[in-house]
Write an enzyme that holds these catalytic residues in place. Structure first.
Site, PDB file in Angstrom:
ATOM      1  CG  HIS A  40      -0.540   0.331   2.779  1.00  0.00           C
ATOM      2  ND1 HIS A  40      -1.497   0.359   3.438  1.00  0.00           N
ATOM      3  CD2 HIS A  40       1.305   0.428   3.031  1.00  0.00           C
ATOM      4  CE1 HIS A  40      -0.617   0.723   4.642  1.00  0.00           C
ATOM      5  NE2 HIS A  40       0.702  -0.018   4.649  1.00  0.00           N
ATOM      6  CB  CYS A  73       3.452   5.011   4.956  1.00  0.00           C
ATOM      7  SG  CYS A  73       3.958   4.698   6.680  1.00  0.00           S
ATOM      8  CG  HIS A  88       5.114   0.215   2.523  1.00  0.00           C
ATOM      9  ND1 HIS A  88       4.763   1.821   2.631  1.00  0.00           N
ATOM     10  CD2 HIS A  88       4.720   0.034   3.619  1.00  0.00           C
ATOM     11  CE1 HIS A  88       3.455   1.821   3.487  1.00  0.00           C
ATOM     12  NE2 HIS A  88       3.992   1.026   4.666  1.00  0.00           N
ATOM     13  CG  HIS A 102       2.655  -3.920   6.453  1.00  0.00           C
ATOM     14  ND1 HIS A 102       3.510  -3.201   6.540  1.00  0.00           N
ATOM     15  CD2 HIS A 102       2.306  -2.355   5.506  1.00  0.00           C
ATOM     16  CE1 HIS A 102       4.060  -1.794   7.207  1.00  0.00           C
ATOM     17  NE2 HIS A 102       3.002  -1.324   5.872  1.00  0.00           N
ATOM     18  CG  ASP A 148      -2.297 -13.615  -0.551  1.00  0.00           C
ATOM     19  OD1 ASP A 148      -1.646 -12.871   0.330  1.00  0.00           O
ATOM     20  OD2 ASP A 148      -2.263 -14.780  -0.987  1.00  0.00           O
ATOM     21  CG  HIS A 149       1.279 -12.421  -2.774  1.00  0.00           C
ATOM     22  ND1 HIS A 149       0.634 -13.048  -1.927  1.00  0.00           N
ATOM     23  CD2 HIS A 149       2.130 -12.543  -2.625  1.00  0.00           C
ATOM     24  CE1 HIS A 149       1.769 -13.717  -1.086  1.00  0.00           C
ATOM     25  NE2 HIS A 149       3.015 -13.109  -1.307  1.00  0.00           N
ATOM     26  CD  GLU A 209       0.720  -1.184   9.176  1.00  0.00           C
ATOM     27  OE1 GLU A 209       0.145  -0.694   8.635  1.00  0.00           O
ATOM     28  OE2 GLU A 209       0.668  -0.778   9.828  1.00  0.00           O
TER      29      GLU A 209
END
Lengths: 141, 140
Positions: free
Chosen positions: B20, B39, B45, B47, B85-86, B129
């Site tokens: 994100h 951020c 980047h 998580h 996801d991904h 997170e």
């Protein structure tokens, strides 16, 4: 109000099987957990007691006492046992996380006389747990 | 045996990894940088997120369960894990096109997606997170 939590771990085996259902239905609902020979988990139990610290001792309840209650009520009953076969409180119930947490609540609640039992959280593994509270207890700390 | 009624919740944890970028197009570049710091890096980047959900309901006498785990897992996978996801949350999740995907907003979005689960009542969503930051939303 202060919430105090103590954790213990125990290991036990169990099997999910409802004799009123057909073998096929048991397999469909419970999957691998229906293996007739059973299987086991390392359970982790967190017991939270709520109360005001005693003005003299500064404690909600003496942790030594809580440790003894947990040893007597939970460890001696469930640790290294087969939950279906050796724990009479679970007789006739499927020993899911939800049901075991409820049984543990009912065992501990009358024994905790300083402070009040607030939450029983039982982990079957790190991704699955059940929480038990008194209905209408308010804060879900 | 205690005669009091008990409130029982089932908790389950899931994981997904996503990228994100925290950036609000209504703010200047300087303001974005001031508010979001690292951020705000334009390339984003990522998580490893953990999503913890809790549902409540009556324990079914036949199964001993509040909700069959297979049903719950399927629902959460379809509504949240598969779409997130991904992925890049900003680019690939429609709801984040015009909002900033902070973990607070992510937590609320996950709650919205899961509250229609038909077999139990969704009580809360907690998103971890990093091992230092977690967020919880209970629908109010």
């Amino acid at each position: 109000m202060v919430y105090l939590t103590r954790k213990i771990e125990f290991s036990a085996s169990h099997v999910y099987h409802n004799p009123t259902l057909s073998p096929r239905e048991n397999k469909r609902i419970f999957g691998k957990c229906n293996n007739p020979h059973g299987h086991g988990h390392n359970y982790s139990l967190e017991v939270t007691v709520a109360g005001e610290p005693d003005p003299v001792t500064g404690m909600v309840l003496d942790l030594k006492e809580l440790k003894e209650i947990l040893e007597r009520e939970v460890m001696q009953r469930m640790d290294h046992r087969h939950l279906n076969k050796e724990v009479p409180e679970l007789k006739g119930q499927i020993p899911t996380c939800e049901n075991i947490a409820r049984v543990i609540w009912n065992l501990l609640d009358p024994k905790i006389t300083q402070g009040k039992l607030h939450r029983v959280r039982l982990y079957e593994n790190s991704d699955l747990f059940a929480d038990c509270y008194r209905d209408g207890a308010g804060a879900r700390v | 045996m205690s005669k009091e009624t008990l409130h029982i919740e089932l908790g389950r944890r899931y994981r997904f990894s996503a990228s994100h970028r925290l950036h609000n197009s209504k703010l200047s570049d300087k303001e974005n940088n001031r508010v979001y710091g690292k951020c705000n890096n334009p390339f984003g980047h990522g998580h490893n997120y953990t999503v913890e959900i809790r549902v409540s309901g009556k324990i079914n006498r036949d199964t001993g369960m509040i909700s069959n785990l297979a049903d719950l897992d399927k629902f959460v996978n379809e509504k949240v894990i598969e779409p997130f996801d991904h992925r890049s949350l900003n680019e690939e999740v429609a709801e984040f096109r015009n909002t900033v995907p902070t973990t607070e907003i992510l937590c609320i979005e996950i709650f919205k997606r899961l509250k229609t689960f038909p077999h139990a009542k969704l009580e809360a969503v907690r998103v971890v997170e990093t091992s230092n930051n977690s967020f919880e939303y209970a629908g109010n």
